[in-house]
Design an enzyme around this catalytic site. Structure first.
Site, PDB file in Angstrom:
ATOM      1  N   ASP A 443      91.815  66.320  60.546  1.00 33.54           N
ATOM      2  CA  ASP A 443      92.283  67.579  59.975  1.00 33.54           C
ATOM      3  C   ASP A 443      92.954  68.412  61.066  1.00 33.54           C
ATOM      4  O   ASP A 443      92.915  68.065  62.245  1.00 33.54           O
ATOM      5  CB  ASP A 443      91.069  68.310  59.387  1.00 33.54           C
ATOM      6  CG  ASP A 443      91.444  69.523  58.561  1.00 33.54           C
ATOM      7  OD1 ASP A 443      92.603  69.609  58.113  1.00 33.54           O
ATOM      8  OD2 ASP A 443      90.579  70.392  58.352  1.00 33.54           O
ATOM      9  N   GLU A 446      98.513  69.454  62.516  1.00 36.39           N
ATOM     10  CA  GLU A 446      99.954  69.758  62.363  1.00 36.39           C
ATOM     11  C   GLU A 446     100.679  70.011  63.699  1.00 36.39           C
ATOM     12  O   GLU A 446     101.899  69.803  63.707  1.00 36.39           O
ATOM     13  CB  GLU A 446     100.136  70.996  61.457  1.00 36.39           C
ATOM     14  CG  GLU A 446      99.725  70.781  60.040  1.00 36.39           C
ATOM     15  CD  GLU A 446      98.214  70.666  59.863  1.00 36.39           C
ATOM     16  OE1 GLU A 446      97.782  69.878  59.003  1.00 36.39           O
ATOM     17  OE2 GLU A 446      97.470  71.336  60.596  1.00 36.39           O
ATOM     18  N   ASP A 566      94.539  72.948  51.676  1.00 35.88           N
ATOM     19  CA  ASP A 566      93.807  74.111  51.167  1.00 35.88           C
ATOM     20  C   ASP A 566      94.428  74.651  49.890  1.00 35.88           C
ATOM     21  O   ASP A 566      95.278  75.542  49.930  1.00 35.88           O
ATOM     22  CB  ASP A 566      93.794  75.223  52.213  1.00 35.88           C
ATOM     23  CG  ASP A 566      93.052  74.826  53.467  1.00 35.88           C
ATOM     24  OD1 ASP A 566      92.573  73.690  53.517  1.00 35.88           O
ATOM     25  OD2 ASP A 566      92.955  75.646  54.383  1.00 35.88           O
TER      26      ASP A 566
END
Length: 924
Positions: A443, A446, A566
Site C-alpha cells: 500500500d 504511489e 479509499d
C-alpha cells in the site's frame, strides 16, 4: 491501510476544471512542428527516419533540434512508433522492468537522403506519413479506416507535434462516433466510456478514490477505441508507453497528449474485437498473474483490529453466521509502531498468532498482512539497519530522502536498484519465518508522503506525537522549487488542482539508482515494488504469490491484483466501482475489486446489502473498512448477512468458472469482469453501459445501484438469458431490450446467456471445501430452439504451483460441448491431461439443460453409448417449463423447458458423451 486523503473542495475543483477545459495551446506559441529529412529501412526490419525542427520556440523550453523516428511492425497486429532525441539517450520505461524489443540506440544522425516511401504496410496496420510538416497516420488495412492521425484539419484543430526536454505534445483526430475506454486510473463518475472535456491526468497520487475524475493511484496511458462501421464493430488500442506525468485532453473529435518528459513510444494493436485487443496488448505488457484458487474466495479486512482476539472473533463470527470466508487480513494493527516486517508482541503475541494461523491453515483459510514502502528511521530497528548497510534508499543531494508516513520519519527503498530488490526479498523471508503469511498487501506506494518538500526531523519534539490521526506532517519542511524538475515549465493537473508534482510524495529532483530522477520514474514506484515483492515471495514459498498493490502501471497485472483504494460508503462509490473494475480488465489487471461497503464513512445497512450483491461478483472480493468507521463485517447486520449468504453462496458455486476465467486471463489477457460490449460489440446500446457487467463471455450481473429501489432496469442484448437463482425464469428478446426486473433486498439478478455450458460445484463456506463437492453443468440453448449448440470449458490444477499451465502433471483442462437437433439432446467432453482431475475423484453429478423446445420428458438416456436404467442407477430426471419475464416477440414460440438429470457419476477427468430423446411434445 490507507490514509484519508484531501477531499477536493468545490472551489479547487472549479479551478481545476477551468484549467482542464482551457483551449489547447496553439502551434504558433508552443511549437512549429518538424519536417522529415530522411527515412530508410533498418537491419531489424523496421524503418528509421530523422526529423528536423522547423522553427524553435521557447514556450516550455527549447525544442530538440533533431529527432529519430523508428517504425516497426513488431507482430502481424502490433505497430510501434518510437520518437526520441536523435543524438542523446532520453528516459524511457526501463526495459528490465517491462521487457520488450529495444529500438536502435540514439547516436550519429544519418545525413539527408531521398524519402522514397510514404507508407509502411504490415499485415493488419499501415503507417503513412507526410514530410513537411511531419505528420503520421495509422490505418487499418482491411477497410482503410484511420485509427490515429496527427494531421490537423478544420474539423479537429490542434497544433503540430512538439518535442522539448520537459514538454512533449502530440494529437490525433477522432471520428465523433468513436467510443473510448481507458486512460486511468481515475474514478469516472459518468461511467466507463470516456467523456469529452473531462480531465484525464496520469500521475500516481495518494488521492482518495472518493475524488472523481482526478489522477489516482495508477498510471495506464492506454485507451481502447471501439467503432461501429456499417454495422460491423472494430476495436483497437493505443498505448503511449511513458512514465512521466501527463495530461490527456479528449475533446470528442480529437485527443491531445501533453507529457512532461521521456519519449513518444506508441504501440498500436489492431484488434479487431475487444478480446483481440486485450490479447494483443497483454502479449506486449505481460500476461496477468496466475492466481491461487483461494484468492477467488471472500476476503475480510479492517484497519483497526486492535488485537488478535478481535481477528479470531471475526473468523468465528463468519463461520457462525454461515457466510463464506477464505482470507483474513491485517492492516498495520499487527505491527510494532507501524514498522514494516515487525510484530506487536503485546496485541499480536507471536505464540498465539502462530497457533491461530495453524488453526485457520488447517481449515484452508489464508492470512495476509499489509506492508508500506516507507522504512522507519530508527537506529534500533533491524530492517532499517540492514537497509542502511545495503545503501538501498532513494537519495536527495547524496543523503536518503526523508519523508513521513505511518511510522513517522521514513526513507523510501529504491526498487530500481538491484541491491534493494535483494534486500527486500531477504526482509520478506525473515518476516515469513516470523509469521507464515500467505501473501502481501503493498500500500501507499504511489509513493505516499504526509509531507512535501525537503524535511528534517524536528529537535525537541516528538514526531509523530502519538496523538491525533497520524497523517499530519510533523517534520520540519521547506518547499523545493530550485530546480526545473521540482518546478517544471508545464504543470500537469496533479490531484485535480494542479498541485506541484512533488506534493505529498518524493521530491522530483531526488535520485534513484544510476542517476534516474524521480521526475521520470515517479509513476513506476509501485510497479517496481510489486516486481521486487513478487520475486521475494516466490523465492521463499515456492508457491504462486498473491500480491495486492494499490499503485499500478502498465504491466502490473503480470505480478499483482489491485483494489481501487479509499472509496466512500456511498451509492455513487458503489456505481463508480463497476467502471473502475472494468477499466482494469482492459489494463491487463483482471484480479480487481473495490472495498465492499466502502472504506469510509460507514455505509447504511441498505447500501451494504446492495454492495455485497455487487462485490460478491468482483474478481477480487473483499470487505474493508477504515479505523474510524464503525464495524461493518457482513454479519454485523442480519439483513446484510442474509444478502451475503445468498450472493456469496452463488459465488462459491461459481468458483470453478471463476478459476477457469483466471486461467484464460493468464493465457490470453481476457478480463474476468468485462463490459457487455466485449461479448456484444455489434449491439451499440451497450457501448456506454456501466451499471451491468459480465463475468466471462456470458454471465451477466445486473445489480441495484440506487437507494430505495426494489427493481432494476437491465439492458439485455439479443438472445435468451436464464436466471441463475431460478433457472426456470428467462428473458428472451430478438433485438435487445431494457427490462424491469424485480430486485427485493436480498435478491441478485444474475443471468446466463444462451449457447453456454457453465461448470459449477455445490459451494461451501470455504473454497477448500467447495472444491471437493460434485460438479454440475448448466447448459443453455436459445429458448424454444429446435437446433442449438453450446460450449464451455473448465481448468483445474494444484493451485499453489508457481505456474498455471498444462503439461505439469498437476492440471486438467476440459472442453464441454452440447447440441440439440432432431429431438435429441447430446453433450460430450474432451479432456486434456485428465490424470489430475481423476486423482481428485471429481464427478459430474447433475446436468441442467435450459431452453429445450416442448414440454415432454427426457427418455432413452445414454451415457458413453450405453442405455441407462433409471431404477438401477438411481438417476432422477425432471423437467420444468420456463416462465418468461420477457418472451419472444412472436406468439406461441416461447414454450420451452428445463430438463435436469441428477444422480450421475461421470468422471470430470474422462471424456464422456451423453444423450437423450425429448418427449413427443419436444420432438421436431
Amino acid at each position: 491501510m490507507a490514509s484519508p486523503k484531501t477531499v477536493v473542495s468545490s472551489l479547487s475543483l472549479l479551478v481545476a476544471l477551468i484549467i482542464c477545459f482551457s483551449p489547447v495551446d496553439s502551434s504558433n506559441t508552443v511549437g512549429k512542428g518538424y519536417r522529415l529529412i530522411s527515412v530508410e529501412e533498418s537491419p531489424d526490419g523496421g524503418f528509421i527516419g530523422y526529423l528536423q525542427v522547423k522553427q524553435k520556440t521557447n514556450i516550455y523550453g527549447s525544442d530538440i533540434t533533431t529527432l529519430r523516428l523508428f517504425v516497426k511492425h513488431e507482430t502481424d497486429n502490433r505497430l510501434r512508433v518510437h520518437i526520441t532525441d536523435a543524438r542523446k539517450q532520453r528516459w524511457e520505461v526501463p526495459y528490465n522492468l517491462l521487457p520488450r524489443e529495444q529500438p536502435p540506440p540514439a547516436g550519429k544522425v544519418i545525413g539527408k537522403s531521398p524519402t522514397t516511401v510514404h507508407e509502411i504496410s504490415g499485415s493488419e496496420l499501415i503507417f503513412s506519413f507526410t514530410k513537411d510538416p511531419f505528420t503520421f497516420a495509422v490505418k487499418r488495412k482491411s477497410n482503410g479506416q484511420t485509427l490515429f492521425n496527427t494531421s490537423s484539419d478544420s474539423a479537429s484543430p490542434f497544433g503540430q507535434m512538439v518535442f522539448k526536454d520537459q514538454y512533449l505534445e502530440i494529437s490525433t483526430s477522432l471520428p465523433k462516433d468513436a467510443s473510448l475506454y481507458g486512460l486511468g486510473e481515475n474514478s469516472q463518475a459518468k461511467g466507463i466510456k470516456l467523456v469529452p472535456n473531462e480531465p484525464y491526468t496520469l500521475y500516481t497520487e495518494d488521492v482518495s478514490a472518493i475524488n472523481l475524475n482526478t489522477d489516482l493511484y495508477g498510471s495506464h496511458p492506454v485507451y481502447m477505441d471501439l467503432r461501429n462501421v456499417g454495422g460491423k464493430p472494430y476495436a483497437h488500442a493505443v498505448l503511449l508507453l511513458n512514465s512521466n506525468g501527463m495530461d490527456v485532453f479528449y475533446r470528442g473529435t480529437s485527443l491531445t497528449y501533453k507529457v512532461t518528459g521521456g519519449v513518444f513510444d506508441f504501440y498500436f494493436v489492431a484488434g479487431p474485437s475487444p478480446l483481440d485487443v486485450v490479447d494483443q496488448y497483454t502479449s506486449l505488457i505481460g500476461r496477468p498473474a496466475p492466481m491461487p484458487y483461494w484468492s477467488l474466495g471472500f476476503h475480510q479486512c479492517r484497519w483497526g483490529y486492535h488485537n488478535l482476539s478481535v481477528v479470531e472473533d471475526v473468523v468465528d463470527s463468519y463461520k457462525k453466521a454461515k457466510i463464506p470466508l477464505d482470507v483474513i487480513w491485517n492492516d498495520d494493527d499487527h505491527m510494532d509502531a507501524h514498522k514494516d516486517f515487525t510484530l506487536n508482541n503485546i496485541s499480536y503475541p507471536r505464540a498465539k498468532l502462530l497457533k491461530f494461523l495453524d488453526r485457520i491453515h488447517k481449515m484452508g483459510m489464508k492470512y495476509i498482512v499489509i506492508n508500506d514502502p516507507g522504512i522507519g528511521v530508527n537506529a534500533s530497528y533491524g530492517v532499517y539497519q540492514r537497509a542502511m548497510a545495503n545503501d538501498v534508499f532513494i537519495k536527495y543531494e547524496g543523503k536518503p530522502f526523508l519523508a513521513q508516513v505511518w511510522p513517522g520519519p521514513v526513507y523510501f527503498p529504491d526498487f530500481l536498484n538491484p541491491k534493494t530488490v535483494a534486500w527486500w526479498g531477504d526482509e520478506i523471508r525473515r518476516f515469513h519465518e516470523l509469521v507464515p503469511i500467505d501473501g502481501l498487501w503493498i500500500d501507499m506506494n504511489e509513493v505516499s508522503n504526509f509531507c512535501s518538500g525537503l524535511c528534517t526531523i524536528p529537535k525537541g519534539k516528538q514526531c509523530p506525537s502519538g496523538e491525533g490521526p497520524g497523517w499530519i506532517c510533523c517534520l520540519d519542511c521547506k518547499n523545493i522549487t530550485k530546480t526545473r524538475w521540482d518546478d517544471p515549465p508545464y504543470k500537469i493537473n496533479a490531484t485535480g488542482v494542479t498541485a506541484p508534482v512533488g506534493f505529498k510524495t518524493i521530491a522530483t529532483s531526488a535520485l534513484h539508482y544510476n542517476g534516474v530522477r524521480e521526475y521520470d520514474a515517479h509513476s513506476l514506484y509501485g510497479f517496481s515494488e510489486t516486481i521486487a515483492t513478487h520475486k521475494g515471495l516466490q523465492s521463499i514459498q515456492g508457491k504462486r504469490p498473491f500480491i495486492l498493490s494499490r499503485s499500478t502501471f502498465v504491466g502490473s497485472g503480470r505480478y499483482a491484483a489491485h483494489w481501487t483504494g479509499d472509496n466512500k460508503g456511498t451509492w455513487q462509490s458503489l456505481r463508480v466501482s463497476i467502471s473502475t473494475m472494468l477499466n482494469f480488465g482492459i489494463f491487463g489487471v483482471p484480479m480487481v475489486g473495490s472495498d465492499i461497503c466502502g472504506f469510509y464513512p460507514q455505509p447504511t445497512e441498505e447500501l451494504c446489502n446492495r454492495w455485497i450483491e455487487v462485490g460478491a461478483f468482483y474478481p477480487f472480493s473483499r470487505d474493508h473498512a477504515n479505523y474510524y468507521s464503525p464495524r461493518q463485517e457482513l454479519y454485523q447486520w442480519d439483513t446484510v448477512a442474509k444478502s451475503a449468504r445468498n450472493a456469496l453462496g452463488m459465488r462459491y458455486k461459481l468458483l470453478p468458472y471463476l478459476y477457469t476465467l483466471s486461467y484464460e486471463a493468464h493465457m490470453t489477457g481476457a478480463p474476468m469482469a468485462r463490459p457487455l460490449f466485449f461479448s456484444f460489440p455489434e449491439y451499440t446500446k451497450c457501448y456506454g453501459l456501466s451499471t451491468q457487467f459480465l463475468l466471462g463471455t456470458s454471465l451477466m450481473i445486473s445489480p441495484v445501484l440506487k437507494k430505495g429501489r426494489t427493481q432494476v432496469k437491465a439492458l439485455f442484448p439479443p438472445g435468451s438469458w436464464y436466471h441463475m437463482f431460478d433457472m426456470t425464469q428467462a428473458v428472451v428478446t430478438k433485438t435487445g431490450k431494457r427490462v424491469a426486473l424485480p430486485a427485493p433486498l436480498h435478491f441478485v439478478n444474475v443471468h446466463l446467456y444462451q449457447n453456454t455450458i457453465l461448470p459449477m460445484q455445490q459451494g461451501g463456506l470455504i473454497s477448500k471445501e467447495a472444491r471437493t463437492t460434485p460438479f454440475s453443468l448448466v447448459i443453455t440453448f436459445p429458448a424454444g430452439a429446435t437446433e442449438g449448440y453450446a460450449t464451455g470449458k473448465l481448468y483445474l490444477d494444484e493451485d499453489e504451483l508457481p505456474e498455471m499451465k498444462l503439461g505439469n502433471g498437476q492440471s486438467t483442462y476440459v472442453d464441454f460441448y452440447a447440441s440439440v437437433g432432431n429431438g435429441t439432446v447430446k453433450m460430450w467432453s474432451q479432456v486434456k491431461e485428465g490424470r489430475f482431475a481423476l486423482s481428485k475423484g471429481w464427478v459430474i453429478e447433475k446436468v441442467s439443460v435450459l431452453g429445450l423446445k416442448g414440454a415432454g420428458p427426457a427418455s432413452e438416456i445414454e451415457i458413453n453409448g450405453s442405455p441407462i436404467s433409471n431404477e438401477a442407477k438411481k438417476i432422477e430426471v425432471s423437467s420444468k417449463e420456463h416462465t418468461y419475464v420477457v418472451g419472444l416477440e412472436e406468439e406461441g414460440e416461447n414454450k420451452s423447458v428445463m430438463v435436469e438429470v441428477k444422480g450421475l457419476e461421470m468422471m470430470v477427468g474422462k471424456d464422456f458423451n451423453m444423450s437423450w430423446k425429448m418427449g413427443i411434445n419436444g420432438a421436431n
